[in-house]
Every structure is written in C-alpha cells, then in structure tokens.
Design a protein around this motif. Structure first.
Motif, PDB file in Angstrom:
ATOM      1  N   PRO A  90      -7.712  -9.894  -2.352  1.00 34.28           N
ATOM      2  CA  PRO A  90      -7.705  -8.994  -3.853  1.00 34.28           C
ATOM      3  C   PRO A  90      -6.264  -9.482  -4.277  1.00 34.28           C
ATOM      4  N   THR A 137      -4.758   0.492  -7.615  1.00 37.71           N
ATOM      5  CA  THR A 137      -4.469   1.539  -6.989  1.00 37.71           C
ATOM      6  C   THR A 137      -3.682   1.579  -6.024  1.00 37.71           C
ATOM      7  N   LYS A 193      -0.270 -12.149   4.999  1.00 35.98           N
ATOM      8  CA  LYS A 193      -1.716 -11.938   4.114  1.00 35.98           C
ATOM      9  C   LYS A 193      -1.695 -13.818   4.722  1.00 35.98           C
ATOM     10  N   TYR A 206       5.640 -10.395   2.518  1.00 37.36           N
ATOM     11  CA  TYR A 206       3.960  -9.914   2.495  1.00 37.36           C
ATOM     12  C   TYR A 206       3.474 -11.337   1.712  1.00 37.36           C
ATOM     13  N   ASP A 241      -2.196   5.065  13.511  1.00 40.96           N
ATOM     14  CA  ASP A 241      -0.955   4.308  12.822  1.00 40.96           C
ATOM     15  C   ASP A 241      -1.593   2.744  13.922  1.00 40.96           C
ATOM     16  N   VAL A 242      -2.057   2.007  12.734  1.00 42.45           N
ATOM     17  CA  VAL A 242      -2.934   0.760  13.323  1.00 42.45           C
ATOM     18  C   VAL A 242      -1.624  -1.050  13.826  1.00 42.45           C
ATOM     19  N   SER A 258      -8.215   6.133   3.734  1.00 41.09           N
ATOM     20  CA  SER A 258      -7.850   7.302   2.792  1.00 41.09           C
ATOM     21  C   SER A 258      -7.968   7.076   0.921  1.00 41.09           C
ATOM     22  N   ARG A 259      -7.094   6.264   1.043  1.00 42.84           N
ATOM     23  CA  ARG A 259      -7.592   5.995  -0.531  1.00 42.84           C
ATOM     24  C   ARG A 259      -7.668   4.281  -1.176  1.00 42.84           C
ATOM     25  N   ILE A 285      -8.407   1.242  -2.266  1.00 42.77           N
ATOM     26  CA  ILE A 285      -9.809  -0.365  -1.608  1.00 42.77           C
ATOM     27  C   ILE A 285     -10.706  -0.129  -0.533  1.00 42.77           C
ATOM     28  N   VAL A 337      -3.972   6.739   8.138  1.00 40.89           N
ATOM     29  CA  VAL A 337      -2.140   7.343   8.734  1.00 40.89           C
ATOM     30  C   VAL A 337      -1.500   8.876   8.289  1.00 40.89           C
ATOM     31  N   GLU A 338      -1.442   8.911   7.133  1.00 37.46           N
ATOM     32  CA  GLU A 338       0.149   9.672   6.990  1.00 37.46           C
ATOM     33  C   GLU A 338      -1.855  10.829   5.941  1.00 37.46           C
ATOM     34  N   ARG A 339      -2.204  10.520   5.618  1.00 31.69           N
ATOM     35  CA  ARG A 339      -3.171  12.002   4.510  1.00 31.69           C
ATOM     36  C   ARG A 339      -4.401  11.739   4.760  1.00 31.69           C
ATOM     37  N   ILE A 394      -5.692  -5.158  -8.045  1.00 31.84           N
ATOM     38  CA  ILE A 394      -6.165  -3.736  -8.067  1.00 31.84           C
ATOM     39  C   ILE A 394      -5.879  -2.385  -8.570  1.00 31.84           C
ATOM     40  N   ASN A 399      -8.305  -3.240   6.600  1.00 29.08           N
ATOM     41  CA  ASN A 399      -7.583  -2.637   5.434  1.00 29.08           C
ATOM     42  C   ASN A 399      -6.436  -2.651   5.133  1.00 29.08           C
TER      43      ASN A 399
HETATM   44  P1  NAP Z   1      -2.879   1.527  -0.863  1.00 30.94           P
HETATM   45  O1  NAP Z   1      -3.945   2.649  -1.828  1.00 30.94           O
HETATM   46  O2  NAP Z   1      -1.416   2.134  -0.989  1.00 30.94           O
HETATM   47  O3  NAP Z   1      -3.618   2.097   0.922  1.00 30.94           O
HETATM   48  C1  NAP Z   1      -2.987   2.434   1.749  1.00 30.94           C
HETATM   49  C2  NAP Z   1      -4.221   2.361   2.661  1.00 30.94           C
HETATM   50  O4  NAP Z   1      -3.235   1.948   4.230  1.00 30.94           O
HETATM   51  C3  NAP Z   1      -3.958   3.740   3.037  1.00 30.94           C
HETATM   52  O5  NAP Z   1      -5.159   4.705   3.236  1.00 30.94           O
HETATM   53  C4  NAP Z   1      -2.900   4.224   4.171  1.00 30.94           C
HETATM   54  O6  NAP Z   1      -3.174   5.703   4.648  1.00 30.94           O
HETATM   55  C5  NAP Z   1      -3.346   3.038   5.011  1.00 30.94           C
HETATM   56  N1  NAP Z   1      -2.118   2.838   6.012  1.00 30.94           N
HETATM   57  C6  NAP Z   1      -1.113   2.495   5.205  1.00 30.94           C
HETATM   58  N2  NAP Z   1      -0.043   1.920   6.727  1.00 30.94           N
HETATM   59  C7  NAP Z   1      -0.956   2.033   7.742  1.00 30.94           C
HETATM   60  C8  NAP Z   1      -1.256   2.523   9.089  1.00 30.94           C
HETATM   61  N3  NAP Z   1      -0.134   1.824   9.629  1.00 30.94           N
HETATM   62  N4  NAP Z   1      -1.926   2.541   9.503  1.00 30.94           N
HETATM   63  C9  NAP Z   1      -2.927   2.645   9.131  1.00 30.94           C
HETATM   64  N5  NAP Z   1      -3.418   3.051   7.947  1.00 30.94           N
HETATM   65  C10 NAP Z   1      -2.140   2.928   7.188  1.00 30.94           C
HETATM   66  O7  NAP Z   1      -3.239   0.525  -1.190  1.00 30.94           O
HETATM   67  P2  NAP Z   1      -4.571  -0.781  -1.736  1.00 30.94           P
HETATM   68  O8  NAP Z   1      -3.702  -1.439  -2.566  1.00 30.94           O
HETATM   69  O9  NAP Z   1      -5.700  -0.397  -1.911  1.00 30.94           O
HETATM   70  O10 NAP Z   1      -4.592  -1.391  -0.761  1.00 30.94           O
HETATM   71  C11 NAP Z   1      -5.237  -1.899   0.903  1.00 30.94           C
HETATM   72  C12 NAP Z   1      -5.268  -3.287   1.723  1.00 30.94           C
HETATM   73  O11 NAP Z   1      -5.597  -4.408   0.265  1.00 30.94           O
HETATM   74  C13 NAP Z   1      -3.864  -3.447   1.837  1.00 30.94           C
HETATM   75  O12 NAP Z   1      -4.029  -4.630   2.769  1.00 30.94           O
HETATM   76  C14 NAP Z   1      -3.448  -4.445   0.518  1.00 30.94           C
HETATM   77  O13 NAP Z   1      -2.734  -5.090   1.091  1.00 30.94           O
HETATM   78  C15 NAP Z   1      -4.197  -5.399   0.486  1.00 30.94           C
HETATM   79  N6  NAP Z   1      -4.396  -5.474  -1.267  1.00 30.94           N
HETATM   80  C16 NAP Z   1      -3.820  -4.834  -2.167  1.00 30.94           C
HETATM   81  C17 NAP Z   1      -4.156  -5.530  -3.578  1.00 30.94           C
HETATM   82  C18 NAP Z   1      -3.600  -4.719  -5.097  1.00 30.94           C
HETATM   83  O14 NAP Z   1      -3.936  -5.227  -5.856  1.00 30.94           O
HETATM   84  N7  NAP Z   1      -3.625  -3.299  -4.604  1.00 30.94           N
HETATM   85  C19 NAP Z   1      -3.670  -6.758  -3.859  1.00 30.94           C
HETATM   86  C20 NAP Z   1      -4.014  -8.110  -2.855  1.00 30.94           C
HETATM   87  C21 NAP Z   1      -4.169  -7.281  -1.342  1.00 30.94           C
HETATM   88  P3  NAP Z   1      -2.793   6.600   3.762  1.00 30.94           P
HETATM   89  O15 NAP Z   1      -3.852   7.507   3.476  1.00 30.94           O
HETATM   90  O16 NAP Z   1      -2.884   7.736   5.206  1.00 30.94           O
HETATM   91  O17 NAP Z   1      -1.042   6.573   3.969  1.00 30.94           O
END
Ligand code: NAP
Length: 243
Positions: A186, A191, A160, A156, A64-65, A15-16, A18, A38-40, A189, A91
C-alpha cells in the motif's frame, strides 16, 4: 468472494488500521481469525468480538512480533484455540519518521525488527504446519516505500524492500508445496500511521484521496484467493507510481 470456511488465519497488528480491515474481511470470507496486537488489547478484543458476532471463531492474541519467544507463544495459543494456521498476513509495522540527520541506530534496529524480522519469525513458526498440509497463503504487507522514497525515512525503505526480498525467497522455495507468498504494497492509506499528514499525503495521490484499509484488505483477499500467483507485489496506491 473466496470461500475460506475451515481455514485459520493469523493477522499481525490487527487491532487497528489495515490489519483490522484484513482480519474482518477474512472473517467475512469464512475463516477463523487470530487478531494479534502488542498494546491495544481492547481494540483487538473488539475486532475479535465483531468476527465472532458474524458467526466465525476469533481470538485476540498479544505478542510483540519482533520477539521470537512472543511469536512462538502466540502461534501455540492460536493453534490450541483455532487449529493450524493456513493463512498468515504479516501486517504489523511501525513508521518512525526520521530525516537523514536524526536517524539513530536504535531507530534502524527497531524498524528492521518490527517490520522485517517479524515476518521471518512468524513465517518460520507457521511453515511446518502449512508444509505438512501442503497448503498455505502468506501475504506480507510491505509498502510503496520498498521501491520509492516515501515519507518515513531510509530505515523504513530498507525494512520494506527487505520484506519484498523475503517474499520472493520464500515464494520460490515453497511454490511446489501448495504455499504462495506475495506482497501487498500500500501507499498512503488513511490510518493512524499517516497521522497529521493526511492533507499533505492526499495531495500527492493521482486519484486525489488517501486509500482505505478496506481497499488494502480487498487486495489481500484477492491474492489469498489466487493459487497461481506467487512471489508478486500488488501495489494499492491510487496511481502514485505515475508521479
Ligand atoms: P497502524 O494503524 O499504525 O497499526 C499498526 C498495527 O501494528 C497495530 O495493530 C499495532 O498494534 C501493531 N503493531 C505495532 N508494532 C507491533 C509489534 N511489535 N508487534 C505486534 N503488533 C505490532 O498501521 P497501518 O497504517 O494499519 O499499517 C499496517 C501495515 O501497513 C504496516 O506494516 C505499515 O508499514 C504498512 N503500510 C501502511 C501504509 C499507510 O499509509 N498507512 C502505507 C504503506 C504500508 P497496537 O494497536 O497494539 O499498537
């Protein structure tokens, strides 16, 4: 760009951030795409709408995965609407910031369930179809925190690092069946997950800025396009490993 016409992809947490960028890139490459959230709901519908607008099939699907019943229901809905899943991108993830003293058992359990168990549940749900067709691509979005300290916390890091082990375990057992399993890892990033820590985070990165979701999506598509690469981790981190 790899041609993914006739392929069906499921991206969790699309939904948002990565996941959204990965879903859009898969659609651009020709795949039909299931956009999990899950929510949005509105955000996920907008991503699916953009993919449809570009001429590909797409479905927003709530689950909810971390819950096996939700995952089974999601995979049923995706297969009914789009067909068997060829490409899975695990993801969805959460980053609950905790120091050594305020980390609770509930935080630990939730993080492992959402970030790690989810990848197992989704992989297990799609594998029978991939094995029957002898073709599949699984990409797990882990993190530089699998190997480094990161900014979130030990729970965390553990989730990972576990994802990387899961990746190697599946990759080794599926290599002969036309299914590759890799990590894209990553770091920092731009987000929602980075939240208010943008400036602090950017200051740590050798290239001098945060990464973009599109850059992580590009690495994910690269891995999906390569049939000879499995069990690997691709770091997308602006040179952070040199620090
Ligand atoms: P984000 O912007 O917070 O987005 C999180 C996404 O996961 C949203 O689409 C959310 O859905 C969904 N989500 C959360 N809990 C869930 C659940 N229980 N079931 C299904 N969907 C769920 O995160 P992001 O930064 O894009 O991160 C994506 C992935 O990259 C994550 O695994 C994160 O750990 C990894 N990562 C991110 C970074 C970084 O710097 N951003 C760095 C390393 C790794 P809703 O919108 O519905 O809530």
């Amino acid at each position: 760009m790899t041609d993914l016409a006739d392929r069906v992809a499921l991206v969790t947490g699309a939904s948002r951030g990565i996941g959204r960028a990965v879903a859009l890139a898969l659609g651009e490459a020709g795949a039909a795409v299931a956009v999990n959230y899950v929510e949005r709901a509105a955000d996920a519908e907008a991503v699916a709408g953009a993919i449809r607008q570009a001429g590909r099939a797409a479905l927003a699907v709530k689950a909810d995965v971390s819950q096996s019943a939700d995952v089974a229901d999601m995979v049923r809905k995706v297969e009914a609407a789009l067909g068997s899943i060829d490409i899975l991108v695990n993801n969805a993830g959460i980053g609950i910031m905790r120091g050594l003293d305020d980390l609770t058992e509930a935080d630990f359990d939730r993080t492992i369930a959402v970030n790690l168990k989810s990848a197992f549940l989704c992989t297990q749900a799609v594998l029978p179809g991939m094995r029957a067709r002898r073709w599949g691509r699984i990409v797990n979005i882990s993190s530089g925190a699998a190997r480094g300290a990161g900014m979130v916390g030990a729970h965390y890091n553990a989730s990972k690092a576990g994802m990387e082990g899961l990746t190697r375990g599946y990759a080794a057992r599926l290599a002969k069946e036309g299914i590759t399993v890799n990590n894209v890892a990553p770091s920092l990033i731009d987000t929602d997950m980075i939240g208010s820590r943008r400036a602090e985070a950017a200051a740590r990165i050798p290239v001098g800025r945060l990464g973009t979701s599109e850059e992580v999506a590009q690495a994910t598509l690269m891995v999906i396009g390569n049939a000879y690469m499995t069990g690997q981790t691709v770091q997308t981190n602006g040179g952070l490993h040199f620090n």
